[in-house]
Write an enzyme that holds these catalytic residues in place. Structure first.
Site, PDB file in Angstrom:
ATOM      1  CD  GLU A 197     -35.926 -43.003 113.246  1.00 17.94           C
ATOM      2  OE1 GLU A 197     -36.123 -42.466 114.357  1.00 17.94           O
ATOM      3  OE2 GLU A 197     -35.036 -42.654 112.471  1.00 17.94           O
ATOM      4  CB  CYS A 209     -34.221 -49.222 106.597  1.00 22.65           C
ATOM      5  SG  CYS A 209     -33.432 -49.441 108.178  1.00 22.65           S
ATOM      6  CB  CYS A 235     -32.606 -51.426 120.894  1.00 27.15           C
ATOM      7  SG  CYS A 235     -31.705 -52.994 120.688  1.00 27.15           S
ATOM      8  CB  CYS A 249     -24.689 -51.313 120.390  1.00 26.81           C
ATOM      9  SG  CYS A 249     -25.253 -53.000 120.132  1.00 26.81           S
ATOM     10  CB  CYS A 255     -26.683 -48.056 118.517  1.00 28.20           C
ATOM     11  SG  CYS A 255     -28.299 -48.185 117.746  1.00 28.20           S
ATOM     12  CD  GLU A 277     -30.989 -58.234 117.403  1.00 28.27           C
ATOM     13  OE1 GLU A 277     -30.051 -57.482 117.096  1.00 28.27           O
ATOM     14  OE2 GLU A 277     -31.328 -59.201 116.693  1.00 28.27           O
ATOM     15  CB  SER A 287     -29.509 -56.182 110.385  1.00 28.57           C
ATOM     16  OG  SER A 287     -28.332 -55.762 111.023  1.00 28.57           O
ATOM     17  CB  SER A 323     -24.368 -55.748 113.819  1.00 32.71           C
ATOM     18  OG  SER A 323     -25.432 -55.350 113.005  1.00 32.71           O
ATOM     19  CG  HIS A 349     -20.510 -53.179 114.633  1.00 31.73           C
ATOM     20  ND1 HIS A 349     -20.609 -53.106 113.260  1.00 31.73           N
ATOM     21  CD2 HIS A 349     -21.780 -53.052 115.090  1.00 31.73           C
ATOM     22  CE1 HIS A 349     -21.879 -52.932 112.925  1.00 31.73           C
ATOM     23  NE2 HIS A 349     -22.601 -52.900 114.009  1.00 31.73           N
ATOM     24  CG  ASN A 398     -24.115 -42.329 109.694  1.00 30.37           C
ATOM     25  OD1 ASN A 398     -23.956 -41.392 108.935  1.00 30.37           O
ATOM     26  ND2 ASN A 398     -24.422 -43.539 109.299  1.00 30.37           N
ATOM     27  CB  CYS A 401     -32.553 -46.468 111.815  1.00 31.55           C
ATOM     28  SG  CYS A 401     -34.232 -46.490 111.243  1.00 31.55           S
TER      29      CYS A 401
HETATM   30  N1  SAH Z   1     -30.297 -54.485 116.002  1.00 27.74           N
HETATM   31  C1  SAH Z   1     -29.921 -54.897 114.708  1.00 27.74           C
HETATM   32  C2  SAH Z   1     -30.562 -54.127 113.589  1.00 27.74           C
HETATM   33  C3  SAH Z   1     -30.705 -52.654 113.766  1.00 27.74           C
HETATM   34  S1  SAH Z   1     -29.224 -51.712 113.731  1.00 27.74           S
HETATM   35  C4  SAH Z   1     -28.405 -54.883 114.587  1.00 27.74           C
HETATM   36  O1  SAH Z   1     -27.753 -54.378 115.487  1.00 27.74           O
HETATM   37  O2  SAH Z   1     -27.904 -55.428 113.609  1.00 27.74           O
HETATM   38  C5  SAH Z   1     -28.771 -51.781 111.998  1.00 27.74           C
HETATM   39  C6  SAH Z   1     -27.312 -51.504 111.743  1.00 27.74           C
HETATM   40  O3  SAH Z   1     -26.992 -50.116 111.962  1.00 27.74           O
HETATM   41  C7  SAH Z   1     -26.395 -52.299 112.667  1.00 27.74           C
HETATM   42  O4  SAH Z   1     -25.317 -52.846 111.955  1.00 27.74           O
HETATM   43  C8  SAH Z   1     -25.929 -51.233 113.620  1.00 27.74           C
HETATM   44  O5  SAH Z   1     -24.763 -51.585 114.263  1.00 27.74           O
HETATM   45  C9  SAH Z   1     -25.784 -50.054 112.686  1.00 27.74           C
HETATM   46  N2  SAH Z   1     -25.651 -48.752 113.363  1.00 27.74           N
HETATM   47  C10 SAH Z   1     -26.200 -48.372 114.527  1.00 27.74           C
HETATM   48  N3  SAH Z   1     -25.838 -47.097 114.818  1.00 27.74           N
HETATM   49  C11 SAH Z   1     -25.041 -46.684 113.805  1.00 27.74           C
HETATM   50  C12 SAH Z   1     -24.341 -45.477 113.530  1.00 27.74           C
HETATM   51  N4  SAH Z   1     -24.420 -44.435 114.345  1.00 27.74           N
HETATM   52  N5  SAH Z   1     -23.604 -45.411 112.398  1.00 27.74           N
HETATM   53  C13 SAH Z   1     -23.551 -46.449 111.540  1.00 27.74           C
HETATM   54  N6  SAH Z   1     -24.191 -47.614 111.739  1.00 27.74           N
HETATM   55  C14 SAH Z   1     -24.922 -47.730 112.866  1.00 27.74           C
HETATM   56 FE1  SF4 Z   2     -29.927 -52.438 119.327  1.00 27.81          FE
HETATM   57 FE2  SF4 Z   2     -28.829 -52.958 116.929  1.00 27.81          FE
HETATM   58 FE3  SF4 Z   2     -28.614 -50.511 118.081  1.00 27.81          FE
HETATM   59 FE4  SF4 Z   2     -27.292 -52.571 119.113  1.00 27.81          FE
HETATM   60  S1  SF4 Z   2     -26.973 -51.678 117.061  1.00 27.81           S
HETATM   61  S2  SF4 Z   2     -28.455 -51.030 120.287  1.00 27.81           S
HETATM   62  S3  SF4 Z   2     -28.726 -54.235 118.785  1.00 27.81           S
HETATM   63  S4  SF4 Z   2     -30.478 -51.490 117.385  1.00 27.81           S
END
Ligand code: SAH
Ligand code: SF4
Length: 363
Positions: free
Chosen positions: A97, A118, A125, A129, A132, A173, A205, A228, A230, A304, A347
Site C-alpha cells: 500500500e 508515503c 517487515c 517493532c 507496528c 524498512e 524513514s 524512528s 520511539h 494509532n 501504513c
Molecule cells: N521502517 C521504517 C519506515 C516505515 S514505518 C521506520 O520504522 O522508520 C514509518 C513510521 O510509522 C515509523 O516511525 C513507525 O514507527 C511509525 N508507525 C508504525 N506503526 C505506527 C502506529 N501504529 N502509529 C503511529 N506510527 C506508527
Molecule cells: Fe518495520 Fe518500521 Fe514497522 Fe518497525 S516500524 S516493524 S522497522 S515498518
C-alpha cells in the site's frame, strides 16, 4: 520469505544507462533509451503502441522483453481532499500500500503546499517493532526498484495530480532494502529522464539501521533522514524495537551525528507516543538531550491503534506535557494532532485487513 517475481524485466527498474546497455545488445542506438524512458516517465504512457516514434518491429521485440507496469490498483480509500490509501497487487500476487496525503498546512509541523506520497519498500517487515502493523506478519520480500518507483506513477494516475514530496514511511524498512532503494532513488530523482522529484523533497524513514545510515550519509544525494526513535533510553526503546539490541541508542546517536556532520539539512526524530510505555518525563528529558546537540527536529505522533495490539495513545494533556519538556530543553518539537493524517502512520493496516477478510469487505 520469497524472492522477487520472475518474468520479463520491469522497465521502470532500469536506469537510462542500464536500458541503453540492454538496447545496445539488441543492436539499437543509445538514444533509444532516453526516448523510451521519456515516454514512460514524462508522458506516462503504459503501452508500447503509444511510443509512436519507435519502429513497429522494435516495439514488438521490446514488448516481449520488458514489462511496462507491474502494480495492479486494487482499492482506493478516502477522497481527493483527504488522505487516500492505495492498495496494489504485485506480479506475484503480494499486496502493498501507498498513502497519498494532500497539501496540508500542518504536515510534519511545517507548512506544506506539496502533495506527499508515503511509499512502501518491502512486503512486510523483518524488524518486528512491537507496535507496528507492518511487522506483525513478518517479512515476505524486498520490493524491486521499479515496484517502488511505480507507486508514484500509479498514485498520480489514480489521483490525477502530481506527487512532489515522497516519504519512505510505508510498509518495510527502507534501509534493509538498500540496493533497490538507492536504485529507485536515482530514478525518482533524475530530472532529465526519470520522475524528477527533488532530493530535498524525499524523506527516508528508518528504525535505525546504523551501517546503512552511515553509507547513505556518504551519498551525494541530499535526501532527508527521519529516524524512528520511539524511546530515548535503551531500557524503553529496547522493549518495543528489537533493532535496539543490535544498534543501541548510543550507537544510533553516533550515526546520527555522522549524518549531521555530512549533510546540510536537518535530521528528524520520529517519536510515537504510546500510553504508559514511552511517554514518561524521564524519556522526554533524555530525548531532549539527544536532539539538542544534533539540532534535530522531533515529530511527536500520537499512536494509532492497531487491531490486535494492546497499545493506546496517551491522553492529550500527557502528549502536551511531553512536548513542553522538549520545548523547554530547546528542541523544536511538533505534535501531530489532526485526525486526518492518522491513516498515514498506519501504513500496513489496509493490507492486513484485506489479507484477513478478503478485498470485498474492506471499504
Ligand atoms: N521502517 C521504517 C519506515 C516505515 S514505518 C521506520 O520504522 O522508520 C514509518 C513510521 O510509522 C515509523 O516511525 C513507525 O514507527 C511509525 N508507525 C508504525 N506503526 C505506527 C502506529 N501504529 N502509529 C503511529 N506510527 C506508527
Ligand atoms: Fe518495520 Fe518500521 Fe514497522 Fe518497525 S516500524 S516493524 S522497522 S515498518
Amino acid at each position: 520469505m520469497s524472492s522477487a517475481p520472475s518474468g520479463p524485466e520491469l522497465l521502470v527498474s532500469l536506469s537510462r544507462d542500464e536500458l541503453a546497455e540492454r538496447l545496445r545488445a539488441l543492436g539499437q542506438p543509445a538514444y533509444r533509451a532516453a526516448q523510451i524512458l521519456t515516454w514512460r516517465f514524462r508522458k506516462r504512457v503504459t503501452t508500447w503502441e503509444a511510443m509512436t516514434d519507435l519502429p513497429a518491429g522494435l516495439r514488438a521485440e521490446l514488448a516481449g522483453r520488458f514489462q511496462l507496469s507491474s502494480l495492479e490498483p486494487l482499492r482506493k480509500l478516502g477522497s481527493t481532499d483527504t488522505t487516500q490509501k492505495l492498495l496494489f497487487r504485485l506480479r506475484d500476487g503480494q499486496l502493498i500500500e501507498s498513502v497519498l496525503i494532500p497539501a496540508s498546512p500542518a504536515l510534519y509541523g511545517e507548512r506544506s503546499d506539496r502533495r506527499t506520497l508515503c511509499v512502501s519498500t518491502q512486503v512486510g517487515c523483518a524488524y518486528g517493532c512491537k507496535f507496528c502493523a507492518s511487522g506483525l506478519d513478518g517479512f515476505t520480500r524486498n520490493l524491486e526498484p521499479g515496484e517502488i518507483v511505480e507507486q508514484v506513477l500509479q498514485a498520480e494516475a489514480m489521483s490525477g495530480e502530481r506527487v512532489d514530496n515522497l516519504v519512505f514511511m510505508g510498509m518495510g524498512e527502507p534501509l534493509a532494502n538498500y540496493p533497490n532503494l538507492t536504485r529507485a532513488l536515482a530514478i525518482l530523482n533524475d530530472t532529465e529522464w526519470g520522475v524528477g522529484i527533488g532530493a530535498r523533497h524525499i524523506t527516508i524513514s528508518t528504525s535505525g539501521v546504523v551501517p546503512r545510515i552511515r553509507e547513505l550519509a556518504e551519498q551525494p544525494l541530499q535526501v532527508r533522514l527521519a529516524v524512528s526513535l520511539h524511546g530515548a533510553s535503551d531500557e524503553v526503546r529496547g522493549q518495543i524495537m528489537p533493532v535496539n539490541k543490535r544498534y543501541n541508542v548510543a550507537t544510533l546517536m553516533e550515526a546520527c551525528a555522522h549524518w549531521h556532520a555530512r549533510k546540510k539539512q536537518r535530521l528528524t526524530f520520529e517519536y510515537i507516543l504510546i500510553d504508559g510505555v514511552n511517554d514518561q518525563e524521564s524519556e522526554a528529558l533524555a530525548l531532549a538531550r539527544h536532539a539538542r546537540p544534533l539540532e534535530a527536529k522531533v515529530n511527536l505522533i500520537p499512536y494509532n491503534t492497531v487491531e490486535g495490539l494492546p497499545w493506546q495513545r496517551p491522553p492529550v494533556e500527557r502528549q502536551e506535557a511531553f512536548r513542553a519538556i522538549l520545548k523547554r530543553g530547546g528542541v523544536d518539537a511538533t505534535l501531530r494532532r489532526e485526525k486526518g493524517h492518522d491513516i498515514e502512520a498506519a501504513c500496513g493496516q489496509l493490507r492486513r485487513q484485506v489479507l484477513a477478510r478478503g478485498p470485498a469487505e474492506v471499504c
